[in-house]
Design a protein around this motif. Structure first.
Motif, PDB file in Angstrom:
ATOM      1  N   GLU A  12      -0.168   5.246  10.693  1.00 55.78           N
ATOM      2  CA  GLU A  12       0.735   3.863  11.219  1.00 55.78           C
ATOM      3  C   GLU A  12      -0.017   3.239  11.784  1.00 55.78           C
ATOM      4  O   GLU A  12       0.042   3.423  13.598  1.00 55.78           O
ATOM      5  CB  GLU A  12       2.075   3.969  10.988  1.00 55.78           C
ATOM      6  CG  GLU A  12       2.813   2.951  11.317  1.00 55.78           C
ATOM      7  CD  GLU A  12       4.594   2.819  11.117  1.00 55.78           C
ATOM      8  OE1 GLU A  12       4.799   2.904   9.754  1.00 55.78           O
ATOM      9  OE2 GLU A  12       4.735   2.813  11.879  1.00 55.78           O
ATOM     10  N   TYR A  55       3.080  -3.755   9.340  1.00 51.18           N
ATOM     11  CA  TYR A  55       2.449  -2.628   9.332  1.00 51.18           C
ATOM     12  C   TYR A  55       1.476  -1.791   8.469  1.00 51.18           C
ATOM     13  O   TYR A  55       1.009  -2.683   7.153  1.00 51.18           O
ATOM     14  CB  TYR A  55       3.897  -1.261   9.429  1.00 51.18           C
ATOM     15  CG  TYR A  55       4.885  -1.431  10.294  1.00 51.18           C
ATOM     16  CD1 TYR A  55       4.431  -0.544  11.250  1.00 51.18           C
ATOM     17  CD2 TYR A  55       5.849  -2.284  10.048  1.00 51.18           C
ATOM     18  CE1 TYR A  55       5.702  -0.840  12.478  1.00 51.18           C
ATOM     19  CE2 TYR A  55       6.806  -2.630  11.070  1.00 51.18           C
ATOM     20  CZ  TYR A  55       6.632  -2.126  12.149  1.00 51.18           C
ATOM     21  OH  TYR A  55       7.444  -1.153  13.222  1.00 51.18           O
ATOM     22  N   VAL A  57      -0.585   1.675   7.463  1.00 50.80           N
ATOM     23  CA  VAL A  57      -0.425   2.593   6.823  1.00 50.80           C
ATOM     24  C   VAL A  57      -1.273   3.878   6.225  1.00 50.80           C
ATOM     25  O   VAL A  57      -2.356   3.182   5.407  1.00 50.80           O
ATOM     26  CB  VAL A  57       0.750   3.321   6.011  1.00 50.80           C
ATOM     27  CG1 VAL A  57       1.346   5.175   6.048  1.00 50.80           C
ATOM     28  CG2 VAL A  57       2.227   3.261   6.712  1.00 50.80           C
ATOM     29  N   THR A  59      -3.918   6.285   4.624  1.00 48.00           N
ATOM     30  CA  THR A  59      -4.245   7.953   4.295  1.00 48.00           C
ATOM     31  C   THR A  59      -5.026   8.326   4.003  1.00 48.00           C
ATOM     32  O   THR A  59      -5.690   7.222   3.344  1.00 48.00           O
ATOM     33  CB  THR A  59      -2.528   8.258   3.502  1.00 48.00           C
ATOM     34  OG1 THR A  59      -2.646   9.718   3.299  1.00 48.00           O
ATOM     35  CG2 THR A  59      -2.417   7.507   2.782  1.00 48.00           C
ATOM     36  N   PHE A  77       0.177   0.145   2.417  1.00 47.96           N
ATOM     37  CA  PHE A  77      -0.570   1.313   2.325  1.00 47.96           C
ATOM     38  C   PHE A  77      -1.966   0.919   1.979  1.00 47.96           C
ATOM     39  O   PHE A  77      -2.045   0.260   1.080  1.00 47.96           O
ATOM     40  CB  PHE A  77       0.053   2.444   1.527  1.00 47.96           C
ATOM     41  CG  PHE A  77       0.996   3.213   2.195  1.00 47.96           C
ATOM     42  CD1 PHE A  77       0.831   4.055   2.709  1.00 47.96           C
ATOM     43  CD2 PHE A  77       2.465   2.438   2.088  1.00 47.96           C
ATOM     44  CE1 PHE A  77       2.067   5.431   2.945  1.00 47.96           C
ATOM     45  CE2 PHE A  77       3.589   3.627   2.429  1.00 47.96           C
ATOM     46  CZ  PHE A  77       3.215   4.912   2.946  1.00 47.96           C
ATOM     47  N   PRO A 152       6.912   5.355   7.473  1.00 46.48           N
ATOM     48  CA  PRO A 152       5.324   4.853   6.698  1.00 46.48           C
ATOM     49  C   PRO A 152       5.685   3.284   6.748  1.00 46.48           C
ATOM     50  O   PRO A 152       6.507   3.510   5.524  1.00 46.48           O
ATOM     51  CB  PRO A 152       4.728   6.190   6.306  1.00 46.48           C
ATOM     52  CG  PRO A 152       5.779   7.046   5.361  1.00 46.48           C
ATOM     53  CD  PRO A 152       7.012   6.580   6.120  1.00 46.48           C
TER      54      PRO A 152
END
Length: 241
Positions: A12, A55, A57, A59, A77, A152
């Motif tokens: 994050e 934020y 994130v 992945t 994300f 997250p």
């Protein structure tokens, strides 16, 4: 960095600057045993903007994160085409700009987790303050029990409360009736803590001193939270209150 089986690592990033940053100008990397950069991967070729005080994130696969945690911001994300490998015991996370200059980096290791945790698998390490040096050990803490051990895409459960100088705990309502009529059906314990590191043990007894239920047993608290009792005992039976 040590996900549950079937889960995926995630990193994050928080934009603590006062400017917009394009995804294609940022890179994630790690280091080898000689501390040389390796596995340098661009966030994305997209020019989507990373906004201040937001934020992001990162992945390899959101399917390895979404089912495990409470996801409040799916749009926060970004699935990277290539993602660095982060070992479960220790490793280095490096954030680079487009000129390959280090914007920030963090050396993590498993023992940074709360020592009361018997198993740290699936538990996130969270940064306590964005204004304290990244690699000060006290600036990281295991995510809280109530958060599902990870947040997250939104504010960390262990974020420091700058305006709290001592623990503040309140209880509401003064009396409650858990009869599912929609009025005062739950009893709430609200807390605000100045720093992470508090452990909760909460036990409910009846008027004769007999155990009704345990709401928490050696559980890691966040710095803010609400613990709720619905009036049931340990076997799920509603109590006559």
């Amino acid at each position: 960095f040590n996900p549950f089986p079937g889960g995926d690592d995630f990193v994050e990033i928080y934009n603590n600057a006062e400017k917009l940053i394009s995804y294609n100008r940022l890179f994630l990397a790690t280091r080898n045993d000689s501390f040389q950069l390796k596995q340098i991967y661009q966030f994305s070729e997209s020019k989507n903007l990373f906004f201040p005080e937001s934020y992001l994130v990162l992945t390899k696969d959101t399917n390895g994160v979404f089912p495990i945690f409470n996801i409040k911001c799916p749009k926060c994300f970004l699935q990277m085409e290539q993602f660095p490998t982060f070992p479960n015991d220790e490793g280095e996370i490096v954030l680079l700009n487009e000129e390959m200059q280090v914007s920030d980096e963090f050396f993590y290791f498993e023992k940074m987790h709360n020592p009361l945790l018997a198993d740290v698998e699936g538990i996130s390490l969270e940064r306590v303050s964005f204004f304290t040096n990244t690699n000060i050990g006290s600036n990281w803490h295991s995510a809280s029990w109530q958060s599902g051990y990870g947040t997250p895409g939104y504010e960390n459960s262990q974020i420091q409360n700058e305006n709290i100088i001592e623990p503040l705990v309140t209880f509401s309502p003064e009396s409650f009736s858990p009869n599912s009529d929609g009025y005062n059906d739950e009893y709430q314990i609200n807390y605000q803590l100045e720093n992470p590191g508090y452990i909760a043990n909460i036990v409910i007894f009846d008027a004769t001193g007999r155990l009704v239920t345990k709401l928490a047993e050696n559980e890691i608290l966040g710095t803010n939270g609400i613990i709720v009792w619905n009036g049931e005992n340990e076997t799920g039976q509603r109590q006559n209150l």
